[in-house]
Design a protein around this motif. Sequence first.
Motif, mmCIF file in Angstrom:
data_model
loop_
_atom_site.group_PDB
_atom_site.id
_atom_site.type_symbol
_atom_site.label_atom_id
_atom_site.label_comp_id
_atom_site.label_asym_id
_atom_site.label_seq_id
_atom_site.Cartn_x
_atom_site.Cartn_y
_atom_site.Cartn_z
ATOM 1 N N VAL A 271 0.835 -1.205 0.000
ATOM 2 C CA VAL A 271 0.000 0.000 0.000
ATOM 3 C C VAL A 271 0.865 1.247 0.000
ATOM 4 O O VAL A 271 0.689 2.156 -0.827
ATOM 5 C CB VAL A 271 -0.941 0.003 1.223
ATOM 6 C CG1 VAL A 271 -1.600 1.376 1.389
ATOM 7 C CG2 VAL A 271 -2.009 -1.073 1.082
ATOM 8 N N ASP A 272 1.815 1.314 0.922
ATOM 9 C CA ASP A 272 2.667 2.507 1.021
ATOM 10 C C ASP A 272 3.505 2.696 -0.245
ATOM 11 O O ASP A 272 3.693 3.825 -0.706
ATOM 12 C CB ASP A 272 3.571 2.394 2.244
ATOM 13 C CG ASP A 272 2.802 2.495 3.557
ATOM 14 O OD1 ASP A 272 1.720 3.107 3.558
ATOM 15 O OD2 ASP A 272 3.285 1.954 4.570
ATOM 16 N N LEU A 278 2.291 6.370 -7.117
ATOM 17 C CA LEU A 278 1.257 7.195 -7.735
ATOM 18 C C LEU A 278 1.576 8.678 -7.575
ATOM 19 O O LEU A 278 1.391 9.473 -8.503
ATOM 20 C CB LEU A 278 -0.106 6.867 -7.110
ATOM 21 C CG LEU A 278 -0.673 5.477 -7.409
ATOM 22 C CD1 LEU A 278 -1.996 5.265 -6.656
ATOM 23 C CD2 LEU A 278 -0.888 5.283 -8.901
ATOM 24 N N ALA A 279 2.067 9.057 -6.393
ATOM 25 C CA ALA A 279 2.426 10.461 -6.170
ATOM 26 C C ALA A 279 3.518 10.902 -7.140
ATOM 27 O O ALA A 279 3.526 12.040 -7.620
ATOM 28 C CB ALA A 279 2.883 10.662 -4.727
ATOM 29 N N ALA A 280 4.437 9.995 -7.471
ATOM 30 C CA ALA A 280 5.544 10.339 -8.355
ATOM 31 C C ALA A 280 5.087 10.653 -9.769
ATOM 32 O O ALA A 280 5.772 11.378 -10.505
ATOM 33 C CB ALA A 280 6.566 9.201 -8.381
ATOM 34 N N VAL A 281 3.910 10.114 -10.175
ATOM 35 C CA VAL A 281 3.418 10.375 -11.537
ATOM 36 C C VAL A 281 2.234 11.347 -11.539
ATOM 37 O O VAL A 281 1.575 11.532 -12.555
ATOM 38 C CB VAL A 281 3.021 9.066 -12.247
ATOM 39 C CG1 VAL A 281 4.235 8.171 -12.419
ATOM 40 C CG2 VAL A 281 1.914 8.334 -11.506
ATOM 41 N N ALA A 287 -3.391 6.365 1.950
ATOM 42 C CA ALA A 287 -3.060 4.998 2.351
ATOM 43 C C ALA A 287 -3.809 4.645 3.626
ATOM 44 O O ALA A 287 -3.856 5.431 4.579
ATOM 45 C CB ALA A 287 -1.550 4.866 2.575
ATOM 46 N N LEU A 288 -4.381 3.450 3.639
ATOM 47 C CA LEU A 288 -5.137 3.005 4.807
ATOM 48 C C LEU A 288 -4.778 1.551 5.113
ATOM 49 O O LEU A 288 -5.031 0.660 4.306
ATOM 50 C CB LEU A 288 -6.646 3.124 4.543
ATOM 51 C CG LEU A 288 -7.553 2.935 5.761
ATOM 52 C CD1 LEU A 288 -7.384 4.087 6.740
ATOM 53 C CD2 LEU A 288 -9.005 2.828 5.327
ATOM 54 N N HIS A 289 -4.173 1.343 6.280
ATOM 55 C CA HIS A 289 -3.882 -0.021 6.721
ATOM 56 C C HIS A 289 -3.633 -0.019 8.224
ATOM 57 O O HIS A 289 -3.570 1.036 8.865
ATOM 58 C CB HIS A 289 -2.697 -0.623 5.960
ATOM 59 C CG HIS A 289 -1.415 0.159 6.050
ATOM 60 N ND1 HIS A 289 -0.703 0.301 7.216
ATOM 61 C CD2 HIS A 289 -0.716 0.841 5.096
ATOM 62 C CE1 HIS A 289 0.387 1.012 6.990
ATOM 63 N NE2 HIS A 289 0.398 1.366 5.708
ATOM 64 N N GLY A 290 -3.487 -1.212 8.777
ATOM 65 C CA GLY A 290 -3.378 -1.353 10.222
ATOM 66 C C GLY A 290 -2.107 -0.787 10.815
ATOM 67 O O GLY A 290 -2.019 -0.621 12.034
ATOM 68 N N GLY A 291 -1.109 -0.494 9.991
ATOM 69 C CA GLY A 291 0.119 0.081 10.511
ATOM 70 C C GLY A 291 0.059 1.573 10.736
ATOM 71 O O GLY A 291 0.978 2.157 11.314
ATOM 72 N N LYS A 292 -1.011 2.212 10.285
ATOM 73 C CA LYS A 292 -1.179 3.649 10.480
ATOM 74 C C LYS A 292 -1.758 3.936 11.861
ATOM 75 O O LYS A 292 -2.504 3.127 12.419
ATOM 76 C CB LYS A 292 -2.117 4.223 9.415
ATOM 77 C CG LYS A 292 -1.642 4.044 7.983
ATOM 78 C CD LYS A 292 -0.470 4.953 7.678
ATOM 79 C CE LYS A 292 -0.092 4.880 6.204
ATOM 80 N NZ LYS A 292 1.057 5.751 5.880
ATOM 81 N N THR A 293 -1.442 5.097 12.405
ATOM 82 C CA THR A 293 -2.050 5.496 13.671
ATOM 83 C C THR A 293 -3.536 5.777 13.454
ATOM 84 O O THR A 293 -3.984 6.027 12.330
ATOM 85 C CB THR A 293 -1.386 6.755 14.238
ATOM 86 O OG1 THR A 293 -1.647 7.863 13.349
ATOM 87 C CG2 THR A 293 0.118 6.569 14.384
ATOM 88 N N GLN A 294 -4.297 5.743 14.532
ATOM 89 C CA GLN A 294 -5.720 6.019 14.400
ATOM 90 C C GLN A 294 -5.957 7.427 13.867
ATOM 91 O O GLN A 294 -6.859 7.649 13.057
ATOM 92 C CB GLN A 294 -6.425 5.845 15.742
ATOM 93 C CG GLN A 294 -7.931 6.068 15.686
ATOM 94 C CD GLN A 294 -8.604 5.125 14.716
ATOM 95 O OE1 GLN A 294 -8.291 3.948 14.671
ATOM 96 N NE2 GLN A 294 -9.532 5.630 13.923
ATOM 97 N N ALA A 314 -5.755 0.551 0.056
ATOM 98 C CA ALA A 314 -5.977 -0.073 1.350
ATOM 99 C C ALA A 314 -5.642 -1.555 1.335
ATOM 100 O O ALA A 314 -5.592 -2.198 0.280
ATOM 101 C CB ALA A 314 -7.443 0.113 1.769
ATOM 102 N N THR A 315 -5.422 -2.096 2.526
ATOM 103 C CA THR A 315 -5.323 -3.541 2.708
ATOM 104 C C THR A 315 -6.705 -4.072 3.074
ATOM 105 O O THR A 315 -7.666 -3.310 3.209
ATOM 106 C CB THR A 315 -4.334 -3.880 3.833
ATOM 107 O OG1 THR A 315 -4.748 -3.200 5.036
ATOM 108 C CG2 THR A 315 -2.924 -3.448 3.483
ATOM 109 N N ASP A 316 -6.787 -5.379 3.271
ATOM 110 C CA ASP A 316 -8.081 -5.979 3.584
ATOM 111 C C ASP A 316 -8.634 -5.536 4.924
ATOM 112 O O ASP A 316 -9.816 -5.751 5.205
ATOM 113 C CB ASP A 316 -7.982 -7.505 3.552
ATOM 114 C CG ASP A 316 -7.992 -8.047 2.130
ATOM 115 O OD1 ASP A 316 -8.818 -7.574 1.334
ATOM 116 O OD2 ASP A 316 -7.163 -8.924 1.817
#
Length: 455
Positions: A271-272, A278-281, A287-294, A314-316
């Motif tokens: 995801v990251d 995508l930002a580079a182009v 980005a949304l996944h469990g490793g991000k802070t709330q 996002a991840t699942d």
Amino acid sequence: MSTFADPSTFPSVFDAPATFADLGLPAPLVRELDREGITTPFEIQAATVPDALAGRDVLGRGQTGSGKTLAFGLPLLTRLSQGERARSRHPRALILVPTRELAMQVADALRPLGRAVGVFLTTAVGGVPYDRQIDSLRRGVEIMVATPGRLKDLIERGSCSLDDIAITVLDEADQMADMGFLPEVTELLDKTPKVGQRMLFSATLDGDVDALVKRFMTDPVTHSTAPPVATVTTMDHHLLLIPPHDKLAVTAAIAARDGRTIMFARTQMGVDRLVGQLAAVGVRAGALHGGKTQRARTRTLAEFREGRVNVLVATDVAARGIHVDGVSLVVHIDPPKDSKDYLHRAGRTARAGESGAVATLVLPKQRKSTLAMLQRAGVDPAQTRVRPGDAALAELTGAREPSGVPVVDEPTPPPAKRVPPRPHGHRPPRAPHHGAPRRRGDHEGFRGKDRSGRG
């Protein structure tokens, strides 16, 4: 004596209500629903609300986006608002959900409706300071929307009790089973009174939740509005066959389309990495996944919901937790591991009668296994070979050439340094003489025991 209104006053499921008022909901709730533009019950709501109002245990299955939150939320609010009010400061209703995002969205959906009938709720989820949640419990709330882990922590801290729970709801129960929460859920349900009402809502009611149903539910009535296969007629499914070296270019072109898009990758790192690519182009994505802070997850979802960002990667973990209307395309950057995950991801589009499309990017070596998975999901996708710039790719997904100008996020300015207020009559100490012992605190400009200036 029951603290709820007499169930016999509620209508039968066979009355075929055409409006929320016909379902027997109180006028303040009906007015608030109308104010929000919700005037006609969805199928799952019309089927389950009468039985839930009557106090029966309910099993509800409906495709995601079918209105399950109001299907349990409306009778829950109605029963809590009518009859004798409990004097306890402990919550009287519990809604257990698998993810923080889903907890926030359930709370957002029910909070204005609760205010309309004088019923208050709070959330208990990870990634949020304990103090705020403990303070809400001390003030007194009637509904707790919680994830299993955080609720268990609050109970172990002595900050929450489930002794007064009269209504328990399990939302997305099969996902809780898939995520390994069954032991915690079982432990929490054991702490609620055995005589309480229980409702279980999910996209599927399969063997994973049988143990919960048999142990905790009494003669439940089952309402199923959709089989666990993709039968949404407003959803188109596409299998996009691509060469490995074209995957990023095809992904970027799809992400540059007009419209709200959710892309699913298999891992947090994936995801990251994709968001950065995508930002580079020239495509801004969240980005949304469990490793991000709330805080980061909440901000990303808000930006996506408000249209400041049109692409969410996002991840699942987000497959069940994202309930955002207007998503016109879901893209499986990595094909999901099984049919259930496919349906949960796909359910982010074509919600509430809207149309939408689902595209799965498939490399040659993935084609056979992906087709077998889709067959189990009841999906017969259109298969198309595409390359970057193909007219077919644009026609199916709205893909277009990215701008190529890298996205540069403006740095967030650091918060202004807070200078503690100087107490009345306080004068800063003089600098110590050379060789004189320095007093504790002099180097901070305060003489007291702490650095706040309060002494």
